[in-house]
Design an enzyme around this catalytic site. Structure first.
Site, mmCIF file in Angstrom:
data_model
loop_
_atom_site.group_PDB
_atom_site.id
_atom_site.type_symbol
_atom_site.label_atom_id
_atom_site.label_comp_id
_atom_site.label_asym_id
_atom_site.label_seq_id
_atom_site.Cartn_x
_atom_site.Cartn_y
_atom_site.Cartn_z
ATOM 1 N N ASP A 83 -21.692 6.120 66.836
ATOM 2 C CA ASP A 83 -22.159 7.351 67.471
ATOM 3 C C ASP A 83 -21.395 8.539 66.897
ATOM 4 O O ASP A 83 -20.183 8.644 67.062
ATOM 5 C CB ASP A 83 -21.937 7.253 68.991
ATOM 6 C CG ASP A 83 -22.340 8.515 69.729
ATOM 7 O OD1 ASP A 83 -22.842 9.454 69.086
ATOM 8 O OD2 ASP A 83 -22.156 8.554 70.963
ATOM 9 N N GLU B 194 1.143 19.202 46.363
ATOM 10 C CA GLU B 194 2.540 19.043 46.766
ATOM 11 C C GLU B 194 2.639 19.363 48.266
ATOM 12 O O GLU B 194 2.994 20.482 48.651
ATOM 13 C CB GLU B 194 3.447 19.988 45.973
ATOM 14 C CG GLU B 194 3.460 19.731 44.476
ATOM 15 C CD GLU B 194 4.354 20.724 43.731
ATOM 16 O OE1 GLU B 194 4.849 21.684 44.376
ATOM 17 O OE2 GLU B 194 4.552 20.545 42.525
ATOM 18 N N GLU C 74 3.983 19.905 51.861
ATOM 19 C CA GLU C 74 5.242 20.115 52.555
ATOM 20 C C GLU C 74 5.022 19.943 54.056
ATOM 21 O O GLU C 74 3.929 20.198 54.565
ATOM 22 C CB GLU C 74 5.791 21.519 52.257
ATOM 23 C CG GLU C 74 6.100 21.742 50.791
ATOM 24 C CD GLU C 74 6.367 23.197 50.445
ATOM 25 O OE1 GLU C 74 6.849 23.454 49.320
ATOM 26 O OE2 GLU C 74 6.087 24.078 51.280
ATOM 27 N N GLU D 141 13.102 20.311 51.676
ATOM 28 C CA GLU D 141 12.571 21.603 51.248
ATOM 29 C C GLU D 141 13.481 22.736 51.722
ATOM 30 O O GLU D 141 14.539 22.511 52.310
ATOM 31 C CB GLU D 141 11.135 21.795 51.747
ATOM 32 C CG GLU D 141 10.079 21.586 50.658
ATOM 33 C CD GLU D 141 10.182 22.577 49.511
ATOM 34 O OE1 GLU D 141 10.764 23.664 49.698
ATOM 35 O OE2 GLU D 141 9.705 22.257 48.406
ATOM 36 N N GLU E 82 9.350 17.378 51.440
ATOM 37 C CA GLU E 82 8.245 17.269 50.485
ATOM 38 C C GLU E 82 8.326 15.919 49.793
ATOM 39 O O GLU E 82 9.406 15.469 49.406
ATOM 40 C CB GLU E 82 8.315 18.394 49.453
ATOM 41 C CG GLU E 82 7.188 18.354 48.433
ATOM 42 C CD GLU E 82 7.240 19.516 47.453
ATOM 43 O OE1 GLU E 82 7.052 19.282 46.240
ATOM 44 O OE2 GLU E 82 7.485 20.662 47.894
ATOM 45 N N HIS F 17 1.044 23.507 47.223
ATOM 46 C CA HIS F 17 0.737 23.927 45.854
ATOM 47 C C HIS F 17 -0.090 22.824 45.198
ATOM 48 O O HIS F 17 0.271 21.652 45.267
ATOM 49 C CB HIS F 17 2.019 24.162 45.066
ATOM 50 C CG HIS F 17 2.970 25.110 45.746
ATOM 51 N ND1 HIS F 17 4.336 25.026 45.597
ATOM 52 C CD2 HIS F 17 2.748 26.135 46.594
ATOM 53 C CE1 HIS F 17 4.912 25.976 46.311
ATOM 54 N NE2 HIS F 17 3.969 26.651 46.934
ATOM 55 N N ARG G 236 6.791 32.734 40.913
ATOM 56 C CA ARG G 236 6.309 31.907 42.014
ATOM 57 C C ARG G 236 5.689 32.718 43.139
ATOM 58 O O ARG G 236 5.227 32.142 44.118
ATOM 59 C CB ARG G 236 7.449 31.014 42.537
ATOM 60 C CG ARG G 236 7.843 29.950 41.536
ATOM 61 C CD ARG G 236 9.073 29.156 41.926
ATOM 62 N NE ARG G 236 9.454 28.254 40.847
ATOM 63 C CZ ARG G 236 9.098 26.984 40.761
ATOM 64 N NH1 ARG G 236 8.335 26.453 41.695
ATOM 65 N NH2 ARG G 236 9.489 26.235 39.748
ATOM 66 N N GLU H 115 -1.439 25.596 38.584
ATOM 67 C CA GLU H 115 -0.963 25.315 39.935
ATOM 68 C C GLU H 115 -1.418 26.446 40.854
ATOM 69 O O GLU H 115 -0.949 27.583 40.729
ATOM 70 C CB GLU H 115 0.568 25.208 39.940
ATOM 71 C CG GLU H 115 1.186 25.018 41.314
ATOM 72 C CD GLU H 115 2.697 25.202 41.288
ATOM 73 O OE1 GLU H 115 3.316 25.090 42.362
ATOM 74 O OE2 GLU H 115 3.260 25.470 40.201
ATOM 75 N N ARG I 40 -1.249 28.160 44.292
ATOM 76 C CA ARG I 40 -0.124 28.107 45.212
ATOM 77 C C ARG I 40 -0.439 28.587 46.637
ATOM 78 O O ARG I 40 0.397 28.444 47.525
ATOM 79 C CB ARG I 40 1.041 28.931 44.649
ATOM 80 C CG ARG I 40 1.615 28.320 43.382
ATOM 81 C CD ARG I 40 2.733 29.170 42.798
ATOM 82 N NE ARG I 40 3.883 29.329 43.668
ATOM 83 C CZ ARG I 40 4.865 28.442 43.808
ATOM 84 N NH1 ARG I 40 4.828 27.297 43.132
ATOM 85 N NH2 ARG I 40 5.881 28.677 44.605
#
Length: 470
Positions: free
Chosen positions: A51, A130, A132, A212, A220, A269, A339, A358, A360
C-alpha cells in the site's frame, strides 16, 4: 548478482527474513519485511505488492496499490537485525501498467543514467559525495502552541568545559578546531572506525574517516566514487549504518546542515566526472587541467545553481548553513583551491583519471537519487549548450572590495527562493523524461506546504529575545 545468486547468498548466510527497502519522495528509506519462504526468482520478476498511500508525496488513497521490484545487485546481509536478514533495495512499479513509477526517486536516477548514454556524450557519470554529520549524546525538541525548543548535547562539546562530570577530564574540541586533533580530544574515532568497517563489509569502499571542523562530534566518512544510481544506493546505506552504529553506542546522529549555532555546519561536497569507453572526459589542457567539456559542465551547474538548490539543499535548515561571509560555499563561481566557491576543482593528483569537479553547496538532507540526477542534467545542459562558466574565482572572497564582490552571484537565501527558481527554470530536467512535470510540481507542492509554510507560521525562540519587550 543474479536472482539465483541472491537466493544462494541468502541460504549460505542463514537468512530467515528479507527486508525490502525503497525510497520515499523527500528522501527517507522505507521498508517492509517478508520471510525467506517468499524469496524465489519470481519475486525479482513480478515484485511484491504493498500500500503506497501513506508514503510521503506518493499515491492518493484511491490509487494506493504499488509494487516493489527488488534489484538483485543490491543484495547484502543487514548487519543490525537480531534475526539474519537479507536486505534488498527496490524500484517501484505501477501494478496496472507495470511501468516504473515516475515519483520513485530511484527511477529518476536510472533514467538520468540512460539519458546520459543516449546523448552520446558519455556512458558513465561517477559521483563521490562527502557526507558530514554530528554524533550527539542527547537530543530533545518539541513545539506546542505556547512553547518551542530544542536541546542538543555532546560529551565532546566545548560548551561542557565547565560541567561537573565527576570528573570532567577536559579534552573538549574547541569551536571550529575539530579538524584533526588526535584522541583523547577526538572522542569518536573508534565509533567512526566501526561505521567504516561495516560499510566495507557491505561492499562500500571507504577512503577515510575523520573528525570534522565543528565541536560536538562532527564527523565525516568518505566513500569511493561510484556510478550515479549505485552511489545514491550507497548514500542511503551509509546513513543507515551511521545511525545504527551510533544508536548501538547510546549516541544519536543527525545529518541536519546546521544543528549548532556558532560553529560549522554539515555539507555534502559532491565530486563528479564523466567517462566514456573507460576514459575520463574531464581532463584536458584548460584551467586547472580541465577539458572544455568539463568547463561547460561547470557552466551548466552554475547556470542552473539556483534551481538545483531546491534538490541539493532542500530544507529550510540548509540555508542556515549557506550564509554569505561564514566560509560557506555560497559563491556561484569555480576555483581550483578557493573553498568558498560553489564549484571547486581538486588538485591533489596530476592523473587524468582523478580529474573531477566538486560541487560544494549540496548537503545531506537531499534525496541523493534526485540531487545527483539534477546535477548531472544541469551539467549535460551546459555541455549541450556550451555554457561559459565565466572566469575562475581564485581570489580570497573575503578580501574582495564590495563592488567586485557584488558581481559574484550567490546561491538562494532561503528554500522558498530556491523553489521559486526551480519553478522558473526546470526545462533542463525534463529532457529524456528524466524528471517529469508531475515530479517537479509535486516537489514544489510538498516542500512549500510541508516545510516552508510550517516554518513561516511558527515563532522562532530568538524572536522573543529580539522583540518581546518592544
Amino acid at each position: 548478482m543474479t536472482p539465483k545468486d541472491v537466493i544462494k547468498f541468502a541460504s549460505e548466510n542463514g537468512a530467515r527474513m528479507v527486508d525490502l527497502k525503497f525510497m520515499d519522495f523527500p528522501g527517507m528509506w522505507q521498508h517492509f519485511t517478508v520471510p525467506t519462504s517468499h524469496l524465489d526468482e519470481t519475486m525479482f520478476e513480478e515484485g511484491v505488492g504493498f500500500d503506497g498511500s501513506s508514503i510521503r508525496g506518493w499515491q492518493a488513497i484511491h490509487a494506493s496499490d504499488m509494487i516493489v521490484l527488488p534489484d538483485p545487485e543490491t543484495a547484502v546481509m543487514d548487519p543490525f537485525t537480531a534475526v539474519p536478514t537479507l536486505s534488498l533495495i527496490c524500484n517501484i512499479l505501477d501494478p496496472i501498467t507495470r511501468e516504473q513509477y515516475t515519483r520513485d526517486p530511484r527511477n529518476v536516477a536510472e533514467k538520468a543514467e540512460s539519458y546520459l548514454k543516449a546523448t552520446g556524450i558519455a556512458d558513465t557519470a561517477y559521483f563521490g559525495p562527502e557526507p558530514e554529520f554530528f554524533i550527539f549524546d542527547d537530543v530533545r525538541f518539541d513545539f506546542q502552541p505556547q512553547c518551542g525548543y530544542y536541546y542538543l548535547d555532546s560529551i565532546e562539546g566545548q560548551w561542557n568545559m565547565g560541567r561537573a562530570e565527576g570528573p570532567n577530564l577536559g579534552y573538549k574540541s574547541r569551536y571550529k578546531e575539530g579538524y584533526f586533533p588526535v584522541p583523547p580530544t577526538d572522542q569518536f574515532m573508534d565509533i567512526r572506525t566501526e561505521m567504516a568497517l561495516i560499510l566495507e563489509e557491505m561492499g562500500i569502499k571507504v577512503e577515510a574517516q575523520h573528525h570534522e571542523v565543528a565541536t560536538g562530534g562532527q564527523a565525516e566518512i568518505d566513500m569511493r566514487f561510484a556510478p550515479l544510481t549505485k552511489m545514491a544506493d550507497h548514500l542511503m546505506t551509509y546513513k543507515y549504518v551511521v545511525r545504527n552504529v551510533a544508536r548501538k553506542h547510546g549516541k544519536t546522529v543527525t545529518f541536519m546542515p546546521k544543528p549548532l549555532f556558532g560553529d560549522n555546519g554539515s555539507g555534502m561536497h559532491t565530486h563528479q566526472s564523466l567517462w566514456k569507453g573507460g576514459a575520463p572526459l574531464f581532463a584536458g589542457h584548460g584551467y586547472a587541467g580541465l577539458s572544455d567539456l568539463a568547463l561547460h559542465y561547470i557552466g551548466g551547474i552554475l547556470h542552473h545553481a539556483a534551481a538545483l538548490c531546491a534538490f541539493v539543499a532542500p530544507t529550510t535548515n540548509s540555508y542556515k548553513r549557506l550564509v554569505p561571509g561564514f566560509e560557506a560555499p555560497v559563491n556561484l563561481a569555480y576555483s581550483s583551491r578557493n573553498r568558498s566557491a560553489g564549484v571547486r576543482i581538486p588538485m591533489y593528483s596530476p592523473s587524468p583519471k582523478t580529474k573531477r569537479v566538486e560541487v560544494r553547496f549540496p548537503d545531506n538532507t537531499c534525496n541523493g537519487y534526485l540531487a545527483f540526477a539534477a546535477m548531472l542534467m544541469a551539467g549535460l545542459d551546459g555541455i549541450q549548450n556550451k555554457l561559459d562558466p565565466g572566469p575562475p574565482l581564485d581570489k580570497d572572497i573575503y578580501e574582495l572590495p564590495p563592488e567586485e564582490l557584488a558581481e559574484v552571484p550567490s546561491v538562494p537565501g532561503s528554500l522558498g527562493e530556491a523553489l521559486d527558481a526551480l519553478e522558473r527554470d526546470h526545462e533542463f530536467l525534463l529532457k529524456g523524461d528524466v524528471f517529469t512535470e508531475d515530479v517537479i510540481e509535486t516537489w514544489l507542492w510538498y516542500k512549500r506546504t510541508k516545510e516552508v509554510d510550517p516554518i513561516r507560521l511558527r515563532p522562532h525562540p530568538y524572536e522573543f529575545v529580539l522583540y518581546y519587550d518592544l
